[in-house]
Design a protein around this motif. Structure first.
Motif, PDB file in Angstrom:
ATOM      1  N   ILE A  91     -65.920 -39.594   4.251  1.00  9.97           N
ATOM      2  CA  ILE A  91     -65.799 -40.665   5.257  1.00  9.97           C
ATOM      3  C   ILE A  91     -65.963 -40.090   6.656  1.00  9.97           C
ATOM      4  N   ARG A  92     -65.328 -38.963   6.903  1.00  5.75           N
ATOM      5  CA  ARG A  92     -65.439 -38.349   8.241  1.00  5.75           C
ATOM      6  C   ARG A  92     -66.891 -37.988   8.556  1.00  5.75           C
ATOM      7  N   ALA A  93     -67.555 -37.418   7.598  1.00  8.18           N
ATOM      8  CA  ALA A  93     -68.947 -37.011   7.827  1.00  8.18           C
ATOM      9  C   ALA A  93     -69.824 -38.220   8.144  1.00  8.18           C
ATOM     10  N   GLU A  94     -69.609 -39.335   7.428  1.00  6.30           N
ATOM     11  CA  GLU A  94     -70.420 -40.530   7.639  1.00  6.30           C
ATOM     12  C   GLU A  94     -70.138 -41.166   9.004  1.00  6.30           C
ATOM     13  N   VAL A  95     -68.871 -41.264   9.379  1.00  5.31           N
ATOM     14  CA  VAL A  95     -68.544 -41.876  10.677  1.00  5.31           C
ATOM     15  C   VAL A  95     -69.060 -41.009  11.821  1.00  5.31           C
ATOM     16  N   LEU A  96     -68.927 -39.705  11.691  1.00  2.00           N
ATOM     17  CA  LEU A  96     -69.452 -38.823  12.722  1.00  2.00           C
ATOM     18  C   LEU A  96     -70.959 -39.000  12.857  1.00  2.00           C
ATOM     19  N   ARG A  97     -71.648 -39.142  11.732  1.00  2.00           N
ATOM     20  CA  ARG A  97     -73.094 -39.371  11.778  1.00  2.00           C
ATOM     21  C   ARG A  97     -73.423 -40.670  12.507  1.00  2.00           C
ATOM     22  N   LEU A  98     -72.667 -41.716  12.215  1.00  2.00           N
ATOM     23  CA  LEU A  98     -72.929 -43.013  12.831  1.00  2.00           C
ATOM     24  C   LEU A  98     -72.742 -42.977  14.344  1.00  2.00           C
ATOM     25  N   VAL A  99     -71.636 -42.391  14.781  1.00  2.00           N
ATOM     26  CA  VAL A  99     -71.372 -42.345  16.222  1.00  2.00           C
ATOM     27  C   VAL A  99     -72.431 -41.508  16.918  1.00  2.00           C
ATOM     28  N   ARG A 100     -72.772 -40.377  16.332  1.00  2.00           N
ATOM     29  CA  ARG A 100     -73.843 -39.555  16.923  1.00  2.00           C
ATOM     30  C   ARG A 100     -75.161 -40.333  16.994  1.00  2.00           C
ATOM     31  N   TYR A 101     -75.432 -41.132  15.979  1.00  2.00           N
ATOM     32  CA  TYR A 101     -76.675 -41.907  15.978  1.00  2.00           C
ATOM     33  C   TYR A 101     -76.719 -42.858  17.168  1.00  2.00           C
ATOM     34  N   TRP A 102     -75.661 -43.618  17.393  1.00  2.00           N
ATOM     35  CA  TRP A 102     -75.680 -44.597  18.487  1.00  2.00           C
ATOM     36  C   TRP A 102     -75.652 -43.932  19.848  1.00  2.00           C
ATOM     37  N   ILE A 103     -75.022 -42.766  19.938  1.00  2.00           N
ATOM     38  CA  ILE A 103     -75.097 -42.000  21.184  1.00  2.00           C
ATOM     39  C   ILE A 103     -76.552 -41.623  21.448  1.00  2.00           C
ATOM     40  N   VAL A 157     -73.549 -50.661  28.460  1.00  2.00           N
ATOM     41  CA  VAL A 157     -73.327 -51.465  27.261  1.00  2.00           C
ATOM     42  C   VAL A 157     -72.375 -50.726  26.330  1.00  2.00           C
ATOM     43  N   ALA A 158     -71.331 -51.431  25.915  1.00  2.00           N
ATOM     44  CA  ALA A 158     -70.402 -50.928  24.901  1.00  2.00           C
ATOM     45  C   ALA A 158     -70.641 -51.688  23.610  1.00  2.00           C
ATOM     46  N   ILE A 159     -70.647 -50.979  22.498  1.00  2.00           N
ATOM     47  CA  ILE A 159     -70.789 -51.656  21.205  1.00  2.00           C
ATOM     48  C   ILE A 159     -69.519 -51.468  20.388  1.00  2.00           C
ATOM     49  N   ASP A 160     -69.403 -52.277  19.353  1.00  2.00           N
ATOM     50  CA  ASP A 160     -68.209 -52.269  18.513  1.00  2.00           C
ATOM     51  C   ASP A 160     -68.332 -51.216  17.417  1.00  2.00           C
ATOM     52  N   LEU A 161     -67.270 -50.468  17.224  1.00  2.00           N
ATOM     53  CA  LEU A 161     -67.171 -49.543  16.096  1.00  2.00           C
ATOM     54  C   LEU A 161     -66.097 -50.097  15.170  1.00  2.00           C
ATOM     55  N   ALA A 162     -66.538 -50.834  14.173  1.00  2.00           N
ATOM     56  CA  ALA A 162     -65.629 -51.477  13.228  1.00  2.00           C
ATOM     57  C   ALA A 162     -65.799 -50.812  11.870  1.00  2.00           C
ATOM     58  N   LEU A 163     -64.860 -49.974  11.506  1.00  2.00           N
ATOM     59  CA  LEU A 163     -64.969 -49.189  10.271  1.00  2.00           C
ATOM     60  C   LEU A 163     -64.429 -50.007   9.103  1.00  2.00           C
ATOM     61  N   GLN A 164     -65.295 -50.892   8.621  1.00  2.00           N
ATOM     62  CA  GLN A 164     -65.004 -51.769   7.503  1.00  2.00           C
ATOM     63  C   GLN A 164     -66.350 -52.252   6.963  1.00  2.00           C
ATOM     64  N   GLY A 212     -76.508 -51.190   7.038  1.00  2.00           N
ATOM     65  CA  GLY A 212     -75.092 -51.108   7.389  1.00  2.00           C
ATOM     66  C   GLY A 212     -74.871 -50.837   8.854  1.00  2.00           C
ATOM     67  N   HIS A 213     -73.972 -49.893   9.131  1.00  2.00           N
ATOM     68  CA  HIS A 213     -73.531 -49.623  10.503  1.00  2.00           C
ATOM     69  C   HIS A 213     -74.591 -48.964  11.379  1.00  2.00           C
ATOM     70  N   ASP A 214     -75.662 -48.475  10.787  1.00  2.00           N
ATOM     71  CA  ASP A 214     -76.720 -47.862  11.594  1.00  2.00           C
ATOM     72  C   ASP A 214     -77.944 -48.770  11.672  1.00  2.00           C
ATOM     73  N   ALA A 215     -77.751 -50.055  11.371  1.00  2.00           N
ATOM     74  CA  ALA A 215     -78.865 -51.011  11.406  1.00  2.00           C
ATOM     75  C   ALA A 215     -78.577 -52.121  12.410  1.00  2.00           C
TER      76      ALA A 215
END
Length: 693
Positions: free
Chosen positions: A383-395, A328-335, A300-303
């Motif tokens: 949902i909040r916990a998962e999105v926060l995890r994803l953003v932290r991962y890409w950072i 580099v900027a990447i897309d954060l598309a929450l869908q 998913g979003h972390d792959a």
């Protein structure tokens, strides 16, 4: 005689009306700026931005007041900045301050009775007229003498005030000698720095958040990495480009002056309901699908999409970009696509219809059967916990800029929470809102934290539309909304570009690159790609649904590329700090409905070389014609006195002319439709700033 009731306690006292609190000080200080919704959120600035601080202050009667900004920097340093009256009779005061430190500034505005200014005003009128002469000298001596003993003042200043007080009090000296004290510039300067004041009044405290410079200044370029280096196989299908082949495009991007590269989603793409060319429903086996249909069996979003490479390949790409001076900027598309792991693991995160199916995304008449939107009211904590995890991962991977897809379709409080959490941990992270929506919602996203915002720029094309739009960006919403003036996107190919020819592309690029400190280009713009899909405001054979490798080198060799002009704009922006500010744009006038005129000015003390930087942009916004007219300039807006004659250099052609307030111009849409004029402001004439409110 009536009996008196027995008292068993103390009777309540009547509040004294003299002790009742008031909402204003002795001298009212109102309408502070910058501030947002009565300080509900901090106002915004970026490191290096010149910010106007304003307040309304007044008092009864005719005595003079002074107004001073008290500014506390993130490191605790307190500085004081005198504020000047913008327009007589408005009681509106302003000062401009460059904010260089990242973090939170706080400020208050102090208003006070300016006893020195009041005395000078009265004495300058009365003494020459022979009215109350000795009384005026006595008042002045009584006022200045304490300043001569004030140990908080420098020694030289104390001596200055003490000597002035003695001169005023000495009745044996000639009248002219004593009167000279009233107009002594050294005395006036000392009194301005450390006023002789009474009746001090302070405003409430307000906050300004200063973010890193990239939050407000940048040149963005967008490309699909799968198209960069894609090659056609023998069977006619395409083999995807990778992060390593896409890295070959980075030097050319940097050479055009772009310092941010935005990548659409780089994650696995679903198979279910995959879209084919031009958003059709009959995708072939080798059609790549829309990158926004995120998620498959590969993750998913972390792959990373397997065809683009691995996470190590992506890190290689990030390193190659940094070597070119590009973030580099990447897309954060929450869908999610129907194949996303979330659909099986967290079906509650989506909207289930009465027939048992999951609702797909729609923006009538557009339908996105390959995308499931998230329902943020179902399990909001999860949902909040998962999105926060994803953003932290890409950072953690090395990404500090996120372009957010359709944030206006998610709750505002979610973004306030997410951006607040991330920026507390990682203050350098920047979020760009792709929100083409109603003004209140677009502005609300900016207020709650988004560092940048797409705008309505692509649909503002006439002189009248652009004047209103640019003026609003610079002066109405600049305290919270930073525009990113993208000239095109994969979804937006306006009629102006469809039918305006190469001139339209050149005009739009010049306007975007000079009107705001942040702007952007989607790949293909420099090749004048202008054929729209029938019935849609987007390119035919849209890259969202297929590979689009481009031969940029061939187009440039044949003279069919805008790349050289984009590179020139990049060099102009790098050389002129006035273009790296938002709030300094001023509209001027012309006698032609197609000739747009604006200036950008940065006062001398704010530039690297110690001189003022002033530019005038004159644009023919009609891409089909030649226009001749007279432009009319308010030269005070870029630091020159009325009546000035000055040299301007056209940074596009190199031509030099002598200009004044009124100037003839001829702009041919088919050759050079835009003047970008550098005003050669003499150092002896430059002023603090060129704008009055």
């Amino acid at each position: 005689m009536a009996k008196t009731a027995k008292r068993t306690g103390t009777a309540p006292s009547t509040p004294s009306t003299t002790d009742a609190p008031t909402k204003v000080g002795r001298i009212p200080v109102l309408d502070l700026a910058p501030q947002l919704n009565d300080n509900l959120w901090p106002a915004k600035a970026f490191a290096g931005e010149v910010v106007p601080f304003r307040a309304t202050a007044f008092r009864e009667g005719h005595d003079a007041i002074g107004v001073m900004l008290h500014l506390t920097a993130p490191d605790g340093t307190l500085t004081r900045h005198p504020m000047h009256l913008t327009v007589p009779g408005t009681d509106r005061y302003e000062t401009q301050v460059r904010l260089d430190l990242q973090g939170f500034y706080s400020y208050r505005v102090r208003a006070y009775a300016d006893d020195f200014a009041t005395w000078v005003h009265n004495a300058a009128i009365k003494i020459p007229a022979g009215i109350d002469v000795e009384l005026m000298f006595l008042i002045g001596a009584t006022l200045l003498a304490p300043a001569g003993k004030d140990l908080a003042r420098p020694v030289a200043e104390r001596r200055l005030f003490a000597a002035a007080a003695k001169t005023l009090a000495n009745t044996k000296l000639p009248l002219e000698t004593r009167l000279a004290v009233v107009t002594d510039p050294a005395l006036a300067e000392a009194a301005a720095l450390r006023p002789l004041a009474s009746l001090d009044s302070f405003s409430a405290e307000r906050t300004v958040r200063v973010e890193r410079t990239r939050a407000g200044v940048g040149s963005w370029y967008e490309f699909f990495p799968r198209s960069e280096g894609a090659v056609r196989r023998e069977d006619g299908s395409w083999q995807s480009g990778t992060f390593r082949t896409a890295a070959d495009r980075l030097p050319a991007v940097a050479a055009m002056g772009f310092d941010v590269l935005y990548l659409p989603p780089i994650h696995p793409i679903g198979r279910a309901f995959r879209k084919g060319p031009n958003n059709t429903l009959d995708a072939g086996e080798n059609d790549p699908g829309s990158p926004w249909a995120i998620g498959s069996a590969a993750g998913g979003h972390d792959a990373i999409h397997p065809e683009l490479g691995t996470i190590d390949d992506f890190r290689f790409f990030l390193d190659a970009a940094r070597a070119e001076g590009v973030e580099v900027a990447i897309d954060l598309a929450l869908q999610a696509s129907p194949d996303h792991p979330w659909v099986k693991e967290h079906p509650e995160w989506f909207t289930t219809l009465p027939d048992g199916t999951i609702a797909y995304a729609e923006n009538p008449p557009k339908k996105y059967q390959d995308i499931y939107p998230i329902n943020f009211d179902n399990d909001p904590a999860g949902i909040r916990a998962e999105v926060l995890r994803l953003v932290r991962y890409w950072i953690g991977v090395g990404v500090n800029i996120f372009r957010v897809d359709n944030p206006h379709t998610k709750p505002l409080d979610f973004w306030e929470w997410l951006i607040g959490e991330i920026n507390r941990e990682s203050p350098d992270v920047v979020f760009l809102a792709e929100a083409f929506t109603r003004p209140a919602l677009l502005q609300g996203l900016a207020k709650v934290g988004f560092q940048q915002s797409y705008t309505y720029f692509t649909w503002r094309n006439t002189k009248e539309e652009l004047e209103e739009f640019f003026d609003g960006l610079a002066h109405d919403t600049a305290d919270f909304l930073r525009p990113n003036l993208f000239v095109n996107t994969p979804d937006i190919l306006t009629e102006y570009l469809q039918f305006g020819g190469p001139a339209a592309f050149k005009i739009r690029a010049a306007l975007a690159a000079t009107a705001a400190p942040t702007w952007g280009v989607y790949a293909g713009f420099e090749l004048y790609e202008s054929v729209a899909r029938p019935g849609a405001e987007e390119n035919i054979d849209n890259e969202k649904y297929e590979y689009r490798p481009r031969d940029f080198a061939k187009a440039e060799a044949l003279g069919r590329s805008l790349s050289p002009f984009l590179g020139l704009l990049g060099r102009i922006r790098a050389a002129h700090p006035a273009l790296r500010q938002l709030r300094n744009l001023d509209i001027h006038s012309s006698d032609d409905d197609s000739i747009l005129v604006y200036s950008k000015y940065l006062a001398g003390e704010f530039t690297d070389d110690g001189r003022a930087d002033a530019l005038i942009v004159v644009a023919n916004v009609d891409p089909h014609s030649v226009h001749e007219t007279v432009v009319h300039l308010d030269v005070t807006r870029f630091g020159l006195p009325l009546g000035s004659h000055f040299e301007v250099e056209d940074l596009v052609t190199g031509s030099v002319w002598t200009w004044s307030a009124d100037n003839f111009v001829r702009l041919d849409a088919f050759t050079e439709p835009v003047h970008i004029l550098h005003v050669r402001v003499p150092a002896t004439l430059q002023t603090q700033n060129g704008r009055s409110e």
